[in-house]
Write a protein that holds these residues in place. Structure first.
Motif, mmCIF file in Angstrom:
data_model
loop_
_atom_site.group_PDB
_atom_site.id
_atom_site.type_symbol
_atom_site.label_atom_id
_atom_site.label_comp_id
_atom_site.label_asym_id
_atom_site.label_seq_id
_atom_site.Cartn_x
_atom_site.Cartn_y
_atom_site.Cartn_z
ATOM 1 N N ILE A 303 0.865 -1.193 0.000
ATOM 2 C CA ILE A 303 0.000 0.000 0.000
ATOM 3 C C ILE A 303 0.897 1.236 0.000
ATOM 4 O O ILE A 303 1.931 1.263 0.677
ATOM 5 N N PRO A 304 0.545 2.267 -0.758
ATOM 6 C CA PRO A 304 1.362 3.484 -0.738
ATOM 7 C C PRO A 304 1.496 4.053 0.678
ATOM 8 O O PRO A 304 0.665 3.783 1.553
ATOM 9 N N THR A 305 2.558 4.818 0.883
ATOM 10 C CA THR A 305 2.730 5.532 2.155
ATOM 11 C C THR A 305 2.123 6.924 2.020
ATOM 12 O O THR A 305 1.800 7.368 0.912
ATOM 13 N N LEU A 306 1.981 7.623 3.123
ATOM 14 C CA LEU A 306 1.439 8.989 3.082
ATOM 15 C C LEU A 306 2.295 9.902 2.212
ATOM 16 O O LEU A 306 1.780 10.829 1.577
ATOM 17 N N GLU A 307 3.596 9.613 2.163
ATOM 18 C CA GLU A 307 4.503 10.447 1.344
ATOM 19 C C GLU A 307 4.205 10.280 -0.151
ATOM 20 O O GLU A 307 4.502 11.168 -0.948
ATOM 21 N N ASP A 308 3.611 9.146 -0.510
ATOM 22 C CA ASP A 308 3.295 8.892 -1.925
ATOM 23 C C ASP A 308 2.014 9.594 -2.369
ATOM 24 O O ASP A 308 1.719 9.638 -3.567
ATOM 25 N N VAL A 309 1.240 10.104 -1.435
ATOM 26 C CA VAL A 309 -0.070 10.682 -1.731
ATOM 27 C C VAL A 309 0.027 12.204 -1.715
ATOM 28 O O VAL A 309 0.655 12.781 -0.815
ATOM 29 N N ASP A 311 -1.000 16.146 -1.196
ATOM 30 C CA ASP A 311 -1.584 16.766 -0.002
ATOM 31 C C ASP A 311 -3.115 16.764 -0.033
ATOM 32 O O ASP A 311 -3.764 16.540 0.992
ATOM 33 N N ALA A 312 -3.680 17.016 -1.218
ATOM 34 C CA ALA A 312 -5.141 17.097 -1.338
ATOM 35 C C ALA A 312 -5.813 15.761 -1.039
ATOM 36 O O ALA A 312 -6.967 15.722 -0.607
ATOM 37 N N GLY A 313 -5.088 14.664 -1.259
ATOM 38 C CA GLY A 313 -5.700 13.359 -1.084
ATOM 39 C C GLY A 313 -5.368 12.657 0.217
ATOM 40 O O GLY A 313 -5.875 11.564 0.490
ATOM 41 N N LYS A 314 -4.516 13.286 1.052
ATOM 42 C CA LYS A 314 -4.042 12.615 2.277
ATOM 43 C C LYS A 314 -5.181 12.268 3.243
ATOM 44 O O LYS A 314 -5.222 11.169 3.811
ATOM 45 N N ALA A 315 -6.109 13.195 3.436
ATOM 46 C CA ALA A 315 -7.188 12.966 4.407
ATOM 47 C C ALA A 315 -8.090 11.809 3.972
ATOM 48 O O ALA A 315 -8.408 10.916 4.773
ATOM 49 N N SER A 316 -8.477 11.795 2.695
ATOM 50 C CA SER A 316 -9.360 10.731 2.213
ATOM 51 C C SER A 316 -8.615 9.394 2.175
ATOM 52 O O SER A 316 -9.197 8.333 2.436
ATOM 53 N N PHE A 317 -7.314 9.428 1.858
ATOM 54 C CA PHE A 317 -6.487 8.210 1.853
ATOM 55 C C PHE A 317 -6.443 7.603 3.255
ATOM 56 O O PHE A 317 -6.670 6.403 3.438
ATOM 57 N N SER A 318 -6.190 8.447 4.255
ATOM 58 C CA SER A 318 -6.117 7.967 5.642
ATOM 59 C C SER A 318 -7.470 7.441 6.122
ATOM 60 O O SER A 318 -7.545 6.411 6.796
ATOM 61 N N LYS A 319 -8.537 8.133 5.731
ATOM 62 C CA LYS A 319 -9.891 7.705 6.124
ATOM 63 C C LYS A 319 -10.211 6.335 5.524
ATOM 64 O O LYS A 319 -10.778 5.459 6.197
ATOM 65 N N ALA A 320 -9.826 6.144 4.262
ATOM 66 C CA ALA A 320 -10.084 4.867 3.597
ATOM 67 C C ALA A 320 -9.330 3.728 4.284
ATOM 68 O O ALA A 320 -9.885 2.655 4.515
ATOM 69 N N LEU A 321 -8.058 3.973 4.627
ATOM 70 C CA LEU A 321 -7.264 2.919 5.275
ATOM 71 C C LEU A 321 -7.794 2.619 6.676
ATOM 72 O O LEU A 321 -7.796 1.455 7.109
#
Length: 464
Positions: A303-309, A311-321
């Protein structure tokens, strides 16, 4: 422009509204029980009849249970929707394939297998996955309920013409890589909005080599990239698939039809609004890790790390995980699963059952795994038995359910319990899509079968 999309679209234009939409003639309208009741009510209120009833086909699929179909539906909402479609079809004089009819199944599986969806057609349904029928070389797209009423009343629809995109996949697919993996790979690369506003033509050696079942899977998932639809130019594979089907042309009409269908291809000088090319060698069996179909990766990847995402998508990425119970940078091989679902308009065809059976043959369903194997139609169910796949599956500890949309979406009895992990061959992994709190991992029939016999996410190439 000289693209195939232009050829089919232009042939169906009735008139163009200045600075407005195109009035487009529709060859085939499919109706299911969820998005049609208000359209029928609107027709009734205005005292209208269907303009061309012979071009409209109705069948329930979303709400149908996949067991005990000979008994009354227990869920009152599902029962009402299924009964209402039957009553509306009778009142308006439309062909209706009800539950337990040998013609019934998921509408996007039945249309092609009966020869109702043909090259060069315009096809609509109040369902986003109408793009499936594009595999036949048709312009097919989902519409809203008010538009369903519009087509019933006039056999036309008002539409803005989308832009054109050609996606070519070149090379040869590797061992264990299927059309579903190609689609999940494209979604991971383009994201779920990467094709918004476009109609996709799939091309290249990989697409030409796909069976019709594979093309139907690929086109089915076009909508998950934001596209209006997706299609494949018809060729000998298409013609061989159609020939002899119930509604296919016959005799002299067949010869005339094939002669026309052979003209349905983009010109060598065709200009697309966007062109993309991908290499088959880059595609391995795929899985999703998040809560939209674009959050996918190769099964051996992390799975990608937060550094790979961004800034605009970080919150939704974290919520999904958080919802999925996964961590950034985690590998999912070996992750325990609870449910496996084979079916849906994405992977409920005979080829998908053959693939699943090829992995489980001589093995046995893992303890603790609940598996729902749901044919896309009664015709698929019949073929499963004719080929003896039911025996292979039964010996491996699996049972085949009755046709319907099943666990693709939480509109019937087949719901994944909250917190449980489901490896699913369906098309969407949104929060709650398979049931409130369900955690969905989208995959191919081969990946689903590997998970079913090991109880964990497993690379199917190790079992082939």
């Amino acid at each position: 422009m000289n693209t195939l999309f232009d050829k089919i679209w232009d042939k169906h234009v009735v008139q163009v509204v200045e600075d407005g939409p195109t009035q487009l003639y529709i060859d085939r309208l499919y109706c299911h029980e969820v998005t049609s009741p208000q359209a029928f009510d609107g027709m009734r209120k205005r005292g209208l009849k269907c303009f061309r009833p012979s071009q409209i086909y109705c069948m329930p699929d979303h709400n149908t249970p996949t067991h005990d179909q000979d008994k009354p539906i227990e869920d009152p909402v599902s029962k009402k929707q299924v009964d209402t479609l039957a009553a509306n079809a009778a009142e308006f004089g439309l062909t209706h394939y009800g539950m337990l009819s040998p013609d019934n199944g998921i509408i996007h599986v039945v249309g092609p297998e009966k020869g109702l969806s043909l090259p060069g057609m315009t096809i609509v349904c109040g369902d986003s996955h109408t793009s499936t029928h594009g595999a036949m070389g048709a312009v097919a797209f989902g519409i809203g309920t008010s538009e369903v009423e519009m087509v019933m009343a006039s056999q036309c629809i008002l539409q803005q013409k989308p832009k054109s995109m050609r996606i070519s996949i070149e090379g040869k697919l590797g061992k264990g890589v299927t059309a579903k993996d190609v689609a999940l790979y494209l979604m991971a690369r383009l994201t779920t909005s990467g094709a918004t506003g476009y109609f996709i033509e799939y091309a290249g050696s990989v697409v030409r080599d796909l069976t019709m079942e594979g093309r139907l899977t690929l086109c089915n998932l076009s909508i998950e990239m934001g596209a209006r639809g997706g299609f494949v130019a018809p060729d000998d594979t298409t013609f061989e698939y159609i020939k002899g089907r119930q509604y296919a042309p016959v005799g002299e009409e067949w010869d005339k039809a094939v002669a026309y269908w052979k003209t349905l291809k983009s010109g060598d000088d065709a200009v697309f609004d966007r062109e993309l090319t991908f290499d088959a060698a880059d595609i391995e069996p795929m899985i999703t890790y998040g809560t939209n179909p674009g959050m996918g990766m190769g099964i051996t990847e992390a799975i990608p790390t937060l550094e790979d995402v961004d800034d605009a998508g970080k919150a939704s990425f974290s919520k999904a995980l958080d919802y999925m119970g996964f961590a950034p940078g985690e590998k999912l091989l070996g992750h325990k699963i609870d449910y496996v679902f084979l079916g849906a308009c994405t992977n409920g065809r005979i080829e998908d059952f053959r693939a699943f059976a090829s992995i489980v043959r001589g093995r046995h369903k893992a303890d603790g795994v609940t598996a729902w194997l749901v044919p896309g139609s009664w015709a698929v169910d019949k073929q499963i038995k004719a080929e003896g796949l039911d025996v292979i599956l039964k010996e491996a500890g699996f049972e085949i359910r009755q046709p319907g949309c099943s666990a693709c979406l939480a509109m019937n009895d087949d719901k994944i319990p909250a917190g449980k992990y489901s490896v699913s061959t369906s098309n969407r992994n949104f929060e709650g899509r398979q049931g409130p709190g369900a955690r969905t991992i989208l995959a191919s029939p081969l990946v689903a079968a590997a998970a079913a016999v090991t109880g964990a996410i497993t690379d199917p190439r190790t079992l082939i």
